[in-house]
Design a protein around this motif. Structure first.
Motif, PDB file in Angstrom:
ATOM      1  N   HIS A  67       0.840  -1.187   0.000  1.00 45.62           N
ATOM      2  CA  HIS A  67       0.000   0.000   0.000  1.00 45.62           C
ATOM      3  C   HIS A  67       0.878   1.240   0.000  1.00 45.62           C
ATOM      4  N   ARG A 122     -13.531   6.063  -8.623  1.00 48.78           N
ATOM      5  CA  ARG A 122     -12.499   5.372  -7.848  1.00 48.78           C
ATOM      6  C   ARG A 122     -12.956   5.151  -6.406  1.00 48.78           C
ATOM      7  N   THR A 123     -13.715   6.098  -5.869  1.00 46.44           N
ATOM      8  CA  THR A 123     -14.268   5.912  -4.526  1.00 46.44           C
ATOM      9  C   THR A 123     -15.268   4.754  -4.515  1.00 46.44           C
ATOM     10  N   ARG A 150     -13.389   1.445  -4.752  1.00 45.05           N
ATOM     11  CA  ARG A 150     -12.817   1.032  -3.468  1.00 45.05           C
ATOM     12  C   ARG A 150     -13.893   0.440  -2.558  1.00 45.05           C
ATOM     13  N   THR A 156     -14.626  -3.009  -3.768  1.00 42.83           N
ATOM     14  CA  THR A 156     -13.516  -3.896  -3.431  1.00 42.83           C
ATOM     15  C   THR A 156     -13.570  -4.298  -1.966  1.00 42.83           C
ATOM     16  N   GLN A 157     -13.865  -3.354  -1.081  1.00 46.22           N
ATOM     17  CA  GLN A 157     -14.006  -3.670   0.345  1.00 46.22           C
ATOM     18  C   GLN A 157     -15.168  -4.629   0.574  1.00 46.22           C
ATOM     19  N   GLU A 212      -4.514  -7.043  -8.722  1.00 53.47           N
ATOM     20  CA  GLU A 212      -5.892  -6.708  -8.359  1.00 53.47           C
ATOM     21  C   GLU A 212      -6.856  -7.200  -9.427  1.00 53.47           C
TER      22      GLU A 212
END
Length: 589
Positions: free
Chosen positions: A111, A462-463, A466, A469-470, A524
């Protein structure tokens, strides 16, 4: 050798799904209610290349479940067992050269920011190692390999190749294996790399005594088989090259003379590889047949009545939730066939050291390109469905239907279909239909456009990505695992990462910090690609989506003018020109 990866001990082949802290993506529509039940699967007919490739009883499912960690089930044969939580490199001091590594590769890379490391002043000083202060950490040089805070940052190509070669008491960190196999094609052909690795692995066991050589090779053979297994399962498309298969065959014969157990493992590995490549060939043939079927032109554009003879999307499926599910099937099916190396081979030919352009020209990115073509097809399909109806009321109904489909795609995590639908609805032939749009409630559409707004480098998207993805990492159901990224943006990110960082430093070393970041992005994608779509297939809907004819750009503009007449002299001239050229084209055909 000191540790080769900053990710050692952080890799896990799949996330734990026992976490109750479930995180939902930031959907403006997600009500938190249970998903609608899938309908019965009626998409079970026999497979034929002329039919939909999604009718295949998952010939490629084995490939979809393959990730960087695909050889983890073989670990008990070829090395020590993996422990996800342990970090063999937890000591702040560098380890001895070529220390045996058993850390697992897995879901995520480190990260850190994606900026590449600045050029180092590390120089080769033979086999001696020397350390110096480097910013807030320690930079260390081991011969031709330079490290920063126990992380490999640069090395000569020869040293990187040597570091990939296993020995009796050493196996390269698996994250290093993935990273180097992925990006080594920037510097040399996969066939050259495999030849050199196999040659070094054999030669370093030679002592001059035939019996001793056989014993020593028997000890290293399982490690070599493990390395080749990782290669064939993670980058199987490299083996579409006959020279790669010949090299694999030669190594199988060599292993057979030294270790029967490893020879059997090589045979099983080769059988799995051949099966996977066969499934790939079957998929490509089916997609080619579908593309040929879709080339049939729509109904004549001479009159709207003639165009109206064509069936529309609502006749195939009038439930936006079901259509979003079928789009997700297509997305995941096509994603599953994209090889990770295709992202790198798309710009590998730019390196001046590449002398095998024929290999990279032949199928270098065929599945990646096919997926991009699917995005374009879906966009044109949406525009065609909207522009075709003669009645304004019907056109408005189709617009509202696709808005609902896009909303469901967002909630599923299918961002690629979502963006394709938005793109189709924003095409100028559709956008100019002002009278039609006046009959549409655009509130939902404006929210979706905001989510996919390209400003600030797609920050809203992108938010949302994410968040999805979470959700996937803590998923309790198959549906919650789905993450299908906006693919063109993913390619763009990888492209600019490659273009923004040099492959080599001024001392001739390869910039391995850049290779770590490339591997991070691609890893990813591998996790997203391996998800199995949980929805039932509807063969009729899938067939419609992939084979029904769509308008070209000129045909879309003319259909738009036929739906709502030109508003100015420029549009009138454009309509006359389009009518003339398309009529001439139809008569000639």
């Amino acid at each position: 050798m000191p540790p080769t990866t900053p990710y050692a001990g952080k890799f896990n082949s799949c996330p734990s799904y026992g976490n109750n802290n479930h995180v939902q993506p930031p959907s403006p529509y997600h009500s938190g209610s249970a998903p609608k039940p899938s309908r019965d699967n009626i998409y079970n007919g026999p497979y034929s290349p002329t039919e939909n490739p999604y009718d295949v009883p998952q010939p490629h499912s084995a490939y979809r479940t393959t990730s960087v960690s695909s050889v983890s089930t073989k670990e008990h044969h070829y090395g020590s067992s993996c422990t996800i939580s342990e970090n063999p490199y937890s000591s702040p001091q560098p380890h001895s050269p070529r220390q045996h590594s058993t850390s697992c590769p897995g879901r995520a890379y480190r990260h850190t920011s994606s900026s590449c490391i600045s050029e180092h002043s590390c120089r080769s000083n033979g086999a001696a190692a020397k350390a110096r202060l480097y910013g807030h950490g320690i930079a260390t040089s081991y011969g031709e390999m330079c490290y920063h805070d126990n992380s490999l940052v640069s090395a000569s190509l020869e040293a990187l190749i040597q570091h990939l070669v296993p020995t009796v008491d050493y196996y390269p960190d698996r994250s290093y294996v993935f990273t180097f196999l992925l990006s080594s094609r920037l510097f040399l052909h996969p066939y050259e790399l495999m030849t050199r690795v196999c040659h070094l692995c054999v030669e370093q066991q030679r002592s001059g005594d035939a019996l001793l050589d056989k014993i020593r090779f028997r000890e290293v053979a399982p490690k070599l088989v493990q390395l080749l297994t990782e290669w064939t399962e993670t980058f199987p498309y490299d083996f579409r090259d006959d020279r790669m298969m010949r090299c694999l065959k030669d190594m199988t014969l060599h292993v057979a003379r030294g270790d029967e157990y490893s020879w059997r493992a090589m045979q099983q590995m080769t059988q799995r590889l051949i099966k996977r490549l066969s499934a790939l060939g079957q998929y490509e043939e089916a997609v080619a047949a579908l593309n040929a079927a879709a080339q049939e032109r729509p109904a004549s554009l001479k009159t709207k009545q003639a165009s109206a003879q064509r069936a529309d999307i609502l006749s195939a499926c009038d439930d936006p939730f079901i259509l979003a599910q079928q789009l997700t099937h297509i997305e995941l099916d096509r994603l599953s066939f994209i090889g990770p190396e295709e992202f790198i081979q798309s710009f590998a030919m730019k390196d001046p050291l590449e002398n095998h352009k024929g290999f990279f020209r032949k199928r270098k990115t065929s599945n990646l390109e096919a997926y991009v073509s699917w995005f374009n097809r879906l966009s044109y399909l949406v525009a065609t469905e909207i522009c075709m109806p003669a009645k304004k009321k019907h056109r408005a109904r189709i617009i509202e239907f696709f808005i609902d489909v896009a909303q469901e795609c967002f909630n599923i995590g299918n961002f690629n279909s979502l963006m394709a639908i938005i793109t189709g609805m924003n095409m100028s032939p559709v956008a100019r239909l002002k009278k039609t749009w006046n009959k549409v409630n655009t509130d939902k559409f404006e929210i979706l456009e905001h989510q996919m707004d390209p400003s600030s480098n797609f920050s809203n998207y992108r938010t949302a990505l994410r968040g999805a993805t979470q959700r996937s990492e803590t998923a309790h159901s198959s549906q919650e695992k789905i993450v299908i990224p906006f693919f063109s943006l993913l390619i763009k990110d990888i492209y600019f990462l490659n273009e923004g960082c040099a492959n080599r430093l001024s001392n001739g070393h390869i910039n391995f910090e850049k290779l770590w970041e490339l591997a991070k992005q691609v890893s990813e994608f591998l996790v997203w690609r391996q998800v199995i779509c949980p929805f039932d297939r509807d063969r009729r809907i899938l067939q419609y989506l992939v084979t029904t004819s769509v308008y070209t750009e000129d045909e879309l503009h003319l259909a738009s003018y036929e739906s709502e007449g030109p508003e100015n002299n420029m549009e009138k001239d454009s309509r006359r020109s389009l009518r003339s050229s398309l009529l001439h084209r139809e008569n000639r055909s």
